[in-house]
Write an enzyme that holds these catalytic residues in place. Sequence first.
Site, PDB file in Angstrom:
ATOM      1  N   GLU A 153      15.445  25.948 -17.672  1.00 56.45           N
ATOM      2  CA  GLU A 153      15.806  25.154 -17.788  1.00 56.45           C
ATOM      3  C   GLU A 153      16.412  23.582 -19.051  1.00 56.45           C
ATOM      4  O   GLU A 153      15.350  22.748 -19.380  1.00 56.45           O
ATOM      5  CB  GLU A 153      14.555  24.091 -17.510  1.00 56.45           C
ATOM      6  CG  GLU A 153      14.231  23.921 -15.815  1.00 56.45           C
ATOM      7  CD  GLU A 153      12.186  23.260 -15.904  1.00 56.45           C
ATOM      8  OE1 GLU A 153      11.556  23.633 -14.379  1.00 56.45           O
ATOM      9  OE2 GLU A 153      12.016  23.362 -17.125  1.00 56.45           O
ATOM     10  N   GLU A 305      12.670  27.719  -8.319  1.00 60.00           N
ATOM     11  CA  GLU A 305      10.611  27.106  -8.787  1.00 60.00           C
ATOM     12  C   GLU A 305      10.836  26.381  -7.427  1.00 60.00           C
ATOM     13  O   GLU A 305      11.658  25.002  -7.424  1.00 60.00           O
ATOM     14  CB  GLU A 305      11.083  26.431 -10.152  1.00 60.00           C
ATOM     15  CG  GLU A 305      10.732  27.275 -11.097  1.00 60.00           C
ATOM     16  CD  GLU A 305      10.734  27.094 -12.346  1.00 60.00           C
ATOM     17  OE1 GLU A 305      10.212  25.310 -12.688  1.00 60.00           O
ATOM     18  OE2 GLU A 305      10.828  27.842 -13.233  1.00 60.00           O
ATOM     19  N   TRP A 313       1.820  17.373 -13.832  1.00 59.86           N
ATOM     20  CA  TRP A 313       2.355  16.197 -14.576  1.00 59.86           C
ATOM     21  C   TRP A 313       2.858  14.701 -14.352  1.00 59.86           C
ATOM     22  O   TRP A 313       2.966  13.894 -14.616  1.00 59.86           O
ATOM     23  CB  TRP A 313       3.873  16.632 -15.168  1.00 59.86           C
ATOM     24  CG  TRP A 313       4.638  17.712 -13.796  1.00 59.86           C
ATOM     25  CD1 TRP A 313       4.932  18.755 -14.012  1.00 59.86           C
ATOM     26  CD2 TRP A 313       5.321  17.475 -13.233  1.00 59.86           C
ATOM     27  NE1 TRP A 313       6.207  18.558 -12.924  1.00 59.86           N
ATOM     28  CE2 TRP A 313       6.310  17.748 -12.709  1.00 59.86           C
ATOM     29  CE3 TRP A 313       5.973  15.878 -13.144  1.00 59.86           C
ATOM     30  CZ2 TRP A 313       7.055  17.899 -11.244  1.00 59.86           C
ATOM     31  CZ3 TRP A 313       7.458  15.693 -12.454  1.00 59.86           C
ATOM     32  CH2 TRP A 313       7.329  16.911 -10.575  1.00 59.86           C
ATOM     33  N   GLU A 353      -0.547  23.592 -18.417  1.00 59.16           N
ATOM     34  CA  GLU A 353      -0.052  23.828 -16.782  1.00 59.16           C
ATOM     35  C   GLU A 353      -1.513  25.253 -16.171  1.00 59.16           C
ATOM     36  O   GLU A 353      -1.063  25.038 -14.914  1.00 59.16           O
ATOM     37  CB  GLU A 353       1.313  24.749 -16.768  1.00 59.16           C
ATOM     38  CG  GLU A 353       2.558  23.889 -17.218  1.00 59.16           C
ATOM     39  CD  GLU A 353       4.118  24.653 -17.020  1.00 59.16           C
ATOM     40  OE1 GLU A 353       4.628  23.762 -17.109  1.00 59.16           O
ATOM     41  OE2 GLU A 353       4.042  25.688 -17.543  1.00 59.16           O
ATOM     42  N   LYS A 354      -1.713  24.695 -16.483  1.00 61.47           N
ATOM     43  CA  LYS A 354      -3.808  24.957 -15.714  1.00 61.47           C
ATOM     44  C   LYS A 354      -3.816  24.443 -14.761  1.00 61.47           C
ATOM     45  O   LYS A 354      -4.447  25.087 -13.821  1.00 61.47           O
ATOM     46  CB  LYS A 354      -4.504  25.489 -17.267  1.00 61.47           C
ATOM     47  CG  LYS A 354      -5.508  24.523 -17.170  1.00 61.47           C
ATOM     48  CD  LYS A 354      -6.617  24.945 -17.747  1.00 61.47           C
ATOM     49  CE  LYS A 354      -7.202  23.336 -19.037  1.00 61.47           C
ATOM     50  NZ  LYS A 354      -5.883  22.803 -19.955  1.00 61.47           N
TER      51      LYS A 354
END
Length: 655
Positions: A153, A305, A313, A353-354
């Site tokens: 990205e 992805e 987010w 990002e858990k």
Amino acid sequence: MPHLGDATRGRILFGGDYNPEQWPEEIWHEDVRLMRDAGVNSVTLGVFSWSRLEPEPGAREFGWLDTLMDLLHAAGIGVVLATPTSSPPPWMGRLHPETLPRTEDGRVEWWGGRQHFSHSSAAYRRYAAAITEDLAARYGGHPALTMWHINNEYCTFDHGDEAAAAFRRWLRERYRTLDALNTAWGTAFWSQGYDTWDGVLPPRTPHYLKNPTQVLDFRRFTSDMLLECYRAERDIVARHTPHLPVTTNFMPLWIGQDAWRWAEEEDVVSVDLYPDPRDPFGAQYAAMVQDLTRSQARGPWMLMEQAAGPVNWRGVNHPKPRGMNRLWSLQAVARGADAVCYFQWRQSRQGAEKFHSGMVSHAGEEGRTFQEVKQLGADLAKLGPHAADRHITAEVAVLHDWHAWWAGAQDARPSTEVDLPAVLTAWHRALWENNLTADFAHPEHDLSGYRMVLVPQLYALTDAAIDNLLGYVRGGGVLVCGFLTGVADEDDRVRDGGMDARLRELFGIRVLHEWWPLDPGETVETDGFHGTLWSEELEPAADARVETVYRRGELEGMPAVLRRDRAWYLSTLPEPDALRTLLARIAAEAGVRPVLEGLPPGVEAVRRGDLLFLLHHGREPVTVVLAGAHHDLLTGTTVTDEITLGRYGVAVLRP
């Protein structure tokens, strides 16, 4: 040149980002068992592993990666090996602070997150090349390796001193002389004329508004610098493994990359796609991104992805309802994907990002998420031999250009309410709801193969692009154009008359007197529909055909929609139902027909090769009428005359 088919070999790749460094080694064997159970045949390794691979400058710790490559190969799972260069280790920023990017107001973006690198930093590029070289040398011959994934990205901007020096070099290459730069940037305005190259800077925070063409060029420069970083790593791995394809993953419709140009440098075009499951038009947004990615790839592409469940987010992160993950994944296959992958394999227990879902969620293998992943893996295994490497034919093209977007998305414009991605989405939604399959194209591409070309909005156009549109209409094509198109040239210089004279003649516009932007929520009435966002005070040419006029107000009686022969111009954005009806009418006149007639609301139909995909985006069962008998590849049954689709149901039919 390698391509995606070299990695798929008649199958659809299925898997995702695998980050085993977050877990003890005993979990790795459990992961492989679950991957095999789910039908996973491809994983991406190493995307964020730089500090694990190079814990201090020059050190190399490859033992753990050796173990994983061997383990995955033994299980028959291919590896897309990533260069880890999107997230440098903390030691790099500490020892080489010049590698850290700076914002336009001079703030340093520190380590502790990701993408904290300056694309122009010589030190960063040196370390990135070194780790890439060693990875390629060590694993280029490994039998598990199927593809390379460069960085992740690409999305960094940098306004620091090293970037400023690189910007000046880029500008000297583009303009050659300061006189040419001053002319292009219009520096006669506000006493901005440059007498030395050393005085030229990135568009840092000013007292008031920035120079628009300086900002435009800085966006071009940023895209080019990031592309240089990509090409440097790509060339290293290609030297070691010329037979393997190379990719890097786009973010959909991200403003920072000229993705048309980037796609030309990739063997495989891949994208990350995260529609909001609560968005009633999430599927249409996904279809638009898929159409754009397929068009950039000029064939099959890779969904690098997506989320198996919620992301982390958004303000409120909703999970995907039962069946939606399968539906949206098969939609990608319908629109040309030969790879369906996720971020990530196993949901993290720590880190930022858990709460972003994984194919294996916190609920484990008994959880609904993993059970649905297993079903999808079985579906893709059935489809692979029939769908992989099949192409899609479209008779409609939607034009999009990043440079036009960059020029139009700046301050001090007539309306901040006009957002190009939103306008693009509205036009594509009208096609999607009509089941009209569309490609995307650059305005300078060959358009002769399309019956109808749509220009939702292209604020800035080169002379070559304008000539291309004129030639397309002269050749018999039908052109439909939205407002604020052809206003400026490639330097963001407003053309005489407020719209290029050749386009005004094409559409039958004698004079464009004024733009009349609309306030948020405001509409303008015409004799056929309500318009949104925008309106224009147009005087038609004598030979123009006025299709719709404004009613009431300052524009009463003036054209809202007009045409001259096969060229249509919309001076406002019709409300969704009206735009859908209008484009369906124009398409029918152009000889473009829907994929399937008479579909129930919410059912999407796409043809990929000889396969007909039916995708039901609703919860209540619906019946689709068919002509004759078809074999459903997903159920293995033959259906005749009609088929019933349940909640988020999918059928893939072959005659």
